[in-house]
Design an enzyme around this catalytic site. Structure first.
Site, PDB file in Angstrom:
ATOM      1  N   LYS A  34      15.578 -39.547 -20.620  1.00 53.75           N
ATOM      2  CA  LYS A  34      14.842 -40.701 -20.109  1.00 53.75           C
ATOM      3  C   LYS A  34      15.001 -41.939 -20.989  1.00 53.75           C
ATOM      4  CE  LYS A  34      11.713 -38.926 -16.792  1.00 53.75           C
ATOM      5  NZ  LYS A  34      11.037 -37.679 -17.167  1.00 53.75           N
ATOM      6  N   ARG A  35      15.184 -41.696 -22.272  1.00 53.61           N
ATOM      7  CA  ARG A  35      15.400 -42.785 -23.216  1.00 53.61           C
ATOM      8  C   ARG A  35      16.552 -43.691 -22.792  1.00 53.61           C
ATOM      9  NH1 ARG A  35      17.680 -41.795 -27.903  1.00 53.61           N
ATOM     10  NH2 ARG A  35      18.187 -39.662 -27.358  1.00 53.61           N
TER      11      ARG A  35
END
Ligand code: GLU
Length: 450
Positions: free
Chosen positions: A241-242
């Site tokens: 997700k980063r």
């Protein structure tokens, strides 16, 4: 031979469909279609605490959106592991009867102590085999594996990978409470679903020797195996997700056309061996070859994805593009979206970009503070547009005539007009920008900056 190909995609419904999973699904689908085989969808929901109906729906929707249809699978019964418990039980009993599995009653605390002791010595914990020959009639069911030798995973992508048996142990097939373990379910499912080729993420490569030993104990041939690599972000760590969007749904919400997504996923770690990079699903089906999938991890490249997006957006018919844009523009009537298409088609990198470009149609941007010279241009535009038919071409002709008469550059005239009607410096071409607004509204916004 090829008619008999049966592959499966076996997601655990513990979250969204991740791009890595989607690519694995695509490779399975392509393999099945290329060989006129069968693509099975199996839901691995034995981890009940993390599996949800909502996630199953998300995954099946994402696959459908990508165009990856399955020949067998839900909603038909029998393709969810929780519906197959008697099958696992029967296979466990068969292994027990054949002496290939045995019961173990070692207490959880004992095993935990041994695990910690191994950890302290920086060794991988391996079950001691203490219960192997005790002839117990209850407990956890363990697979009896050969103590000596090695198992070679003959992987279609990685080549042969050797695992010494000394690194493995008699692993648990069925827990004391009667629930089968993940690796056992996978083997029994692949056997009973007559899977010929297992194509999955290489995070499962370490499980594979255990599974192969289980096939052998059951007396079944081992299917062909192919483990595709992980997908990395630009910093070379596993895509998460980063790095931005990771689920197929997030890409769809960002306005990536499904055709571009599929094309991009195929190119992540695979190439046709030619210069060709643009492929429809049908073309991929034709040329896909699992032997050309790369072993090394693939790096996710947004620029390339956006390049494909632009290509596919420009390929769509005006009507189709309007239909694809509609969900991103719920504020607009369908006919307004249709009229906006010619102005957008060349400009969009992603479908969702249309929101920013057209936002001025459903919001009332604050009137900008213009300098005197710019106000004069807006005043002249108002006069020049008076009585002009409210369509892009006549508007363009009127503004061009005005510019020529006054000797103004495009930018000199269009910039203040654009800011007056949209409140921004970027919009579709000015004549389209004006024509998409009702005439009275365009005049109102132009007049109020004076
Ligand atoms: N359920 C596993 C996963 O979602 C896949 C297992 C397999 O393909 O064998 O990672």
């Amino acid at each position: 031979m090829s008619a008999a190909v049966r592959v499966r995609f076996a997601p655990s419904p513990t979250g969204h469909l991740h791009v890595g999973g989607a690519r694995t699904a695509l490779f399975n689908w392509l393999y099945a279609r290329h060989h006129r085989g069968t693509f099975v969808l199996r839901i691995e929901d034995t981890d009940r605490s993390r599996s949800t109906e909502e996630n199953i729906a998300r995954i099946t929707e994402a696959l459908a959106w990508l165009g990856l249809d399955w020949d067998e699978g839900p909603p038909a019964p029998g393709y969810r592991q929780t519906e197959r418990l008697p099958i696992y039980r029967a296979h466990g009993e068969r292994l027990l009867a054949a002496g290939r599995a045995y019961y173990c009653d070692c207490a959880r605390e004992t095993l935990e102590r041994e695990r910690q002791a191994a950890q302290a010595k920086k060794e991988t914990f391996r079950y001691s085999g203490r219960c192997r020959d005790r002839g117990l009639t209850a407990g956890a069911l363990r697979l009896r594996i050969p103590a000596e030798g090695a198992t070679v995973v003959d992987d279609l992508i990685h080549g042969p990978v050797t695992f010494e048996h000394a690194q493995l142990d008699d692993w648990i097939l069925v827990r004391t409470d009667g629930t089968p373990t993940y690796n056992f379910c996978v083997v029994v499912d692949d056997v009973t679903m007559r899977i010929t080729h297992v194509i999955r993420g290489d995070d499962h490569l370490p499980n594979t020797p255990k599974q192969i030993l289980c096939y052998e104990a059951l007396g079944y041939p081992v299917p062909a195996l192919a483990h595709d690599s992980m997908i990395l972000g630009a910093d070379r760590s596993r895509l998460s997700k980063r790095h931005g969007a990771t689920s197929v749904q997030a890409f769809r919400d960002a306005g990536i056309p499904a055709e571009a997504m599929v094309n991009y996923l195929a190119l992540l770690g695979w190439n046709a061996g030619t210069e060709q990079e643009i492929f429809t699903l049908a073309e991929l089906e034709e040329v896909f070859d699992i032997a050309r999938v790369q072993r090394s991890s693939a790096m996710f490249d947004w620029q390339k994805l956006d390049w494909l997006n632009g290509h596919y957006i420009r390929q769509l018919s005006a009507e189709e593009l309007a239909a694809r844009l509609a969900p991103f523009l719920p504020e607009l009537q369908p006919d307004v979206v249709r009229r906006a298409v010619p102005a957008l088609q060349e400009r969009l990198r992603r479908l969702a970009d249309a929101r920013e470009l057209l936002e001025y149609l459903w919001t009332d941007p604050a009137a900008p503070d213009l300098e005197v010279a710019d106000r004069d241009k807006v005043r002249a535009a108002l006069a020049g547009l008076d009585g002009v038919a409210w369509e892009p071409e006549p508007i363009q002709a009127a503004l061009d005539a005005l510019r020529e008469r006054e000797g103004w550059s495009r930018n000199a005239l269009f910039k203040p007009v654009r800011r007056a009607v949209t409140g921004r410096d970027i919009s579709p071409p000015i004549h389209d920008t004006l024509a998409l607004l009702p005439r009275e509204e365009a005049f109102r916004r132009l007049s109020r900056v004076l």
